[in-house]
Design an enzyme around this catalytic site. Structure first.
Site, PDB file in Angstrom:
ATOM      1  N   LYS A 153       1.280  -1.292  -0.061  1.00 44.56           N
ATOM      2  CA  LYS A 153      -0.073  -0.189  -0.076  1.00 44.56           C
ATOM      3  C   LYS A 153       0.987   1.081  -0.035  1.00 44.56           C
ATOM      4  O   LYS A 153       0.603   2.175  -0.415  1.00 44.56           O
ATOM      5  CB  LYS A 153      -1.182  -0.354   1.063  1.00 44.56           C
ATOM      6  CG  LYS A 153      -1.433  -1.378   1.133  1.00 44.56           C
ATOM      7  CD  LYS A 153      -2.969  -0.661   2.946  1.00 44.56           C
ATOM      8  CE  LYS A 153      -2.283  -0.994   3.961  1.00 44.56           C
ATOM      9  NZ  LYS A 153      -1.296  -2.041   4.211  1.00 44.56           N
ATOM     10  N   ARG A 208     -10.755   2.269   8.927  1.00 42.27           N
ATOM     11  CA  ARG A 208      -9.827   0.577   9.477  1.00 42.27           C
ATOM     12  C   ARG A 208     -11.393   0.010   9.555  1.00 42.27           C
ATOM     13  O   ARG A 208     -11.237  -0.976   9.945  1.00 42.27           O
ATOM     14  CB  ARG A 208      -8.929   0.835  10.241  1.00 42.27           C
ATOM     15  CG  ARG A 208      -7.505   0.985   9.397  1.00 42.27           C
ATOM     16  CD  ARG A 208      -6.472   1.065  10.165  1.00 42.27           C
ATOM     17  NE  ARG A 208      -4.846   0.961   9.743  1.00 42.27           N
ATOM     18  CZ  ARG A 208      -4.066   0.197   9.500  1.00 42.27           C
ATOM     19  NH1 ARG A 208      -4.048   0.466  11.163  1.00 42.27           N
ATOM     20  NH2 ARG A 208      -2.828   0.442   8.836  1.00 42.27           N
ATOM     21  N   ARG A 220      11.528  -6.701   4.468  1.00 40.27           N
ATOM     22  CA  ARG A 220      10.698  -4.793   4.921  1.00 40.27           C
ATOM     23  C   ARG A 220      11.746  -4.461   5.726  1.00 40.27           C
ATOM     24  O   ARG A 220      11.838  -4.639   6.620  1.00 40.27           O
ATOM     25  CB  ARG A 220       9.063  -4.394   4.335  1.00 40.27           C
ATOM     26  CG  ARG A 220       8.567  -3.706   4.365  1.00 40.27           C
ATOM     27  CD  ARG A 220       7.455  -3.374   4.153  1.00 40.27           C
ATOM     28  NE  ARG A 220       6.850  -3.876   5.819  1.00 40.27           N
ATOM     29  CZ  ARG A 220       5.451  -3.116   5.883  1.00 40.27           C
ATOM     30  NH1 ARG A 220       4.242  -2.891   4.263  1.00 40.27           N
ATOM     31  NH2 ARG A 220       4.495  -3.834   6.587  1.00 40.27           N
ATOM     32  N   ARG A 269      10.734  -2.064  11.500  1.00 43.41           N
ATOM     33  CA  ARG A 269      10.099  -2.060  12.566  1.00 43.41           C
ATOM     34  C   ARG A 269       9.795  -3.073  13.412  1.00 43.41           C
ATOM     35  O   ARG A 269       9.698  -4.323  12.963  1.00 43.41           O
ATOM     36  CB  ARG A 269       8.386  -1.847  11.591  1.00 43.41           C
ATOM     37  CG  ARG A 269       8.306   0.247  11.350  1.00 43.41           C
ATOM     38  CD  ARG A 269       7.350  -0.398  10.181  1.00 43.41           C
ATOM     39  NE  ARG A 269       5.805  -1.215  10.655  1.00 43.41           N
ATOM     40  CZ  ARG A 269       4.828  -0.668  10.720  1.00 43.41           C
ATOM     41  NH1 ARG A 269       5.184   0.240   8.799  1.00 43.41           N
ATOM     42  NH2 ARG A 269       3.670  -1.196  10.924  1.00 43.41           N
ATOM     43  N   ARG A 273      -2.286  -8.471  12.832  1.00 41.22           N
ATOM     44  CA  ARG A 273      -2.338  -7.689  12.257  1.00 41.22           C
ATOM     45  C   ARG A 273      -3.475  -8.465  11.258  1.00 41.22           C
ATOM     46  O   ARG A 273      -3.959  -7.494  10.517  1.00 41.22           O
ATOM     47  CB  ARG A 273      -1.197  -6.999  11.873  1.00 41.22           C
ATOM     48  CG  ARG A 273      -0.822  -6.068  13.204  1.00 41.22           C
ATOM     49  CD  ARG A 273       0.653  -6.132  12.490  1.00 41.22           C
ATOM     50  NE  ARG A 273       0.676  -4.378  11.114  1.00 41.22           N
ATOM     51  CZ  ARG A 273       1.380  -4.036  10.534  1.00 41.22           C
ATOM     52  NH1 ARG A 273       2.598  -4.710  10.374  1.00 41.22           N
ATOM     53  NH2 ARG A 273       0.691  -3.133   9.653  1.00 41.22           N
TER      54      ARG A 273
END
Length: 230
Positions: free
Chosen positions: A16, A91, A130, A163, A174
């Site tokens: 995204k 959300r 990532r 992260r 999540r």
């Protein structure tokens, strides 16, 4: 010319951020990611940031009232005057309703909603590689979208980091929360004829071509109606 608003959804690892930034730049809109806003508040040590961190560290969504307050404040800044690509917001249904009300007060509405679809297994694989820029929050993947200089952001030269809220366990939670709370939001926009689903397993450029083609169709219709283009 009224402002234009595009929403972009997808589970963790769907791309995204990469696609949202690129689409916003292409259309001349602001790119606004709720996750970036949360992290900025956390780093600044604000009260809203402290509350957000408690939820983010557990892989849970930040409460609606906190999220809405942060995002609507961000939408009021000068760079979002022409509109925005919103990543990660709304959300939940209450957030969607709050956004609809806020945009209506500005004589605007949500124009287009994207859902980039990938599997949980694909999400886990992508997130393991990532890295994110500590300065501008641009995202990279060592396998599919590596930085030109290892450890440095292509955009601003900032330091890249991984992260702490993306452990396999937190990512799994999540993913579960996404389907529990966000899928009803997708159906909310599907019922309004705004939702476009994109296969997120495609190469990055192929995904972007589909996003851009859909945006061109929608904004072309808007321009043709006499309300002006993007």
């Amino acid at each position: 010319m009224r402002p234009r608003y595009i929403l972009i959804f997808g589970p963790p690892g769907a791309g995204k951020g990469t696609q949202g930034r690129r689409l916003a730049a292409e259309l001349g809109l602001a790119y606004i990611a709720s996750g970036d806003i949360f992290r900025q508040h956390v780093e600044a040590g604000t009260e809203l940031g402290r509350i957000a961190k408690e939820y983010m560290d557990r892989g849970l969504y930040v409460p609606d009232e906190v999220t809405v307050k942060m995002v609507l404040e961000r939408l009021g800044r000068p760079d979002a005057e022409r509109g925005a690509v919103l990543d990660g917001f709304p959300r939940t249904l209450p957030q969607a309703e709050a956004l609809e009300k806020a945009l209506a007060e500005r004589g605007a509405e949500v124009d287009l909603v994207f859902y980039i679809k990938i599997s949980e297994a694909e999400a886990q694989r992508r997130v393991q590689g990532r890295w994110v820029c500590r300065n501008c929050q641009a995202a990279y993947n060592l396998e599919t979208n590596p930085p030109r200089v290892p450890g440095r952001c292509d955009v601003c030269g900032g330091e890249l980091y991984q992260r702490t809220d993306e452990t396999p366990e937190t990512l799994r939670r999540r993913f579960e929360v996404f389907f529990e709370q966000t899928v009803p939001v997708l159906e909310y926009y599907r019922a309004r004829g705004l939702l476009v689903e994109i296969n997120g397993k495609q190469p990055i450029d192929a995904v972007f071509r589909e996003l851009k083609a859909a945006a061109d169709r929608v904004f072309g219709r808007i321009a043709g109606s006499g309300s002006g283009g993007v």
